[in-house]
Design a protein around this motif. Structure first.
Motif, PDB file in Angstrom:
ATOM      1  N   LEU A 151      50.476  78.899  62.814  1.00  0.00           N
ATOM      2  CA  LEU A 151      50.175  78.807  61.381  1.00  0.00           C
ATOM      3  C   LEU A 151      50.391  77.382  60.880  1.00  0.00           C
ATOM      4  N   GLY A 154      47.579  75.191  62.109  1.00  0.00           N
ATOM      5  CA  GLY A 154      46.228  75.572  61.715  1.00  0.00           C
ATOM      6  C   GLY A 154      45.443  76.253  62.813  1.00  0.00           C
ATOM      7  N   ARG A 157      45.186  81.596  60.831  1.00  0.00           N
ATOM      8  CA  ARG A 157      45.498  81.819  59.417  1.00  0.00           C
ATOM      9  C   ARG A 157      45.705  83.311  59.227  1.00  0.00           C
ATOM     10  N   GLN A 167      41.283  80.461  64.254  1.00  0.00           N
ATOM     11  CA  GLN A 167      40.370  79.507  63.656  1.00  0.00           C
ATOM     12  C   GLN A 167      39.453  78.906  64.722  1.00  0.00           C
TER      13      GLN A 167
END
Length: 280
Positions: A151, A154, A157, A167
């Motif tokens: 998290l 990145g 999420r 992601q």
């Protein structure tokens, strides 16, 4: 000596070597890596690789290595007394790649097209979850610790249902990170290893192919790049899923069992061309 067929003559290698080294030299100059530091690195590697090419340990004399490399015997003695390099496989990189590969490749964690499914943090036994994904790979790191780290980076999420969403940008390590530099070295090494073996006449030849065009209009070049990225994504997802399916349920091989390392990679590069000069 190596059992590979004889490579081309040394003078024939100078021009292609100059071309392939230019991007690496540009990176080193921008990073502030000076010539003396690089020269010392290459000198040591030259002696190390030359020693590896001599099959008999008794024949790896300083005199013979000096003759093979052109490095003075005193320098060879100093270099051979240096401690060996430490392993270059960061554990965090291994864990990251294994988790992403399973998330993209196992049917329980991805859809039919290989797209990663949103994962609840926990679930009933046998149901897909982020905890189950991590626990299947390692018991040494808590799933919550991995989730918190991803998290922060990145990599994932949380959606409105508090599910972890991988992601798309996380498939490629961030510039300058330990993970990116690891893959930078490994992938370029393997591509060069395949290419040099092929130049030396390895049989069967390693896979090394490319679709290339010069002089393309920008719009067509952009379309070719988009087609290439989409095709590569499909291929890598398919190969990953097939291999994971073959490995599913197989026990760990006993110590000493022969194994092989396989790295299937592709690349795409584009740049503006210098317009040809008009002849008067």
């Amino acid at each position: 000596m190596s059992d590979l067929p004889a490579p081309p003559a040394a003078p024939a290698l100078l021009r292609p070597l100059a071309r392939l080294l230019r991007p690496l030299l540009r990176l080193m100059i921008r990073a502030g890596l000076t010539w003396p530091v690089f020269a010392d690195l290459v000198r040591g590697l030259y002696v190390q690789v030359a020693a590896e090419e001599i099959a008999s340990a008794a024949a790896r004399t300083d005199s013979r290595l000096s003759l093979m490399t052109g490095v003075h015997r005193k320098e060879i003695r100093r270099l051979r007394e240096q401690p060996p390099e430490a392993p270059d496989l960061p554990p965090v990189v291994t864990l990251h790649s294994q988790l992403v590969a399973r998330w993209l490749g196992l049917p329980a964690f991805s859809d039919a097209a290989g797209r990663p499914l949103p994962l609840p943090r926990t679930s009933a036994a046998g149901e897909p979850s982020f905890d189950a994904l991590v626990s299947a790979v390692t018991r040494d790191v808590r799933p919550r610790a991995v989730l918190d780290e991803w998290l922060a980076q990145g990599v994932v999420r949380l959606d409105a249902g508090d599910r972890a969403v991988l992601q798309e940008a996380a498939f490629v390590p961030r510039p300058g990170t330990e993970a990116q530099l690891h893959y930078f070295a490994r992938n370029l090494h393997d591509h060069l290893a395949a290419a040099t073996a092929n130049v030396a006449g390895a049989q069967p030849a390693f896979l090394e192919r490319a679709v290339h065009y010069d002089g393309l209009p920008p719009a067509i070049a952009e379309r070719m790049e988009a087609l290439g990225r989409a095709a590569v994504d499909r291929m890598l997802v398919e190969v990953n899923r097939e291999v994971l399916a073959m490995l599913d349920g197989q026990p760990e091989p006993p110590p000493g069992t022969p194994t092989r390392r396989v790295n299937l990679g592709v690349y795409l590069y584009t740049e503006a061309e210098t317009p040809p000069e008009r002849r008067g």
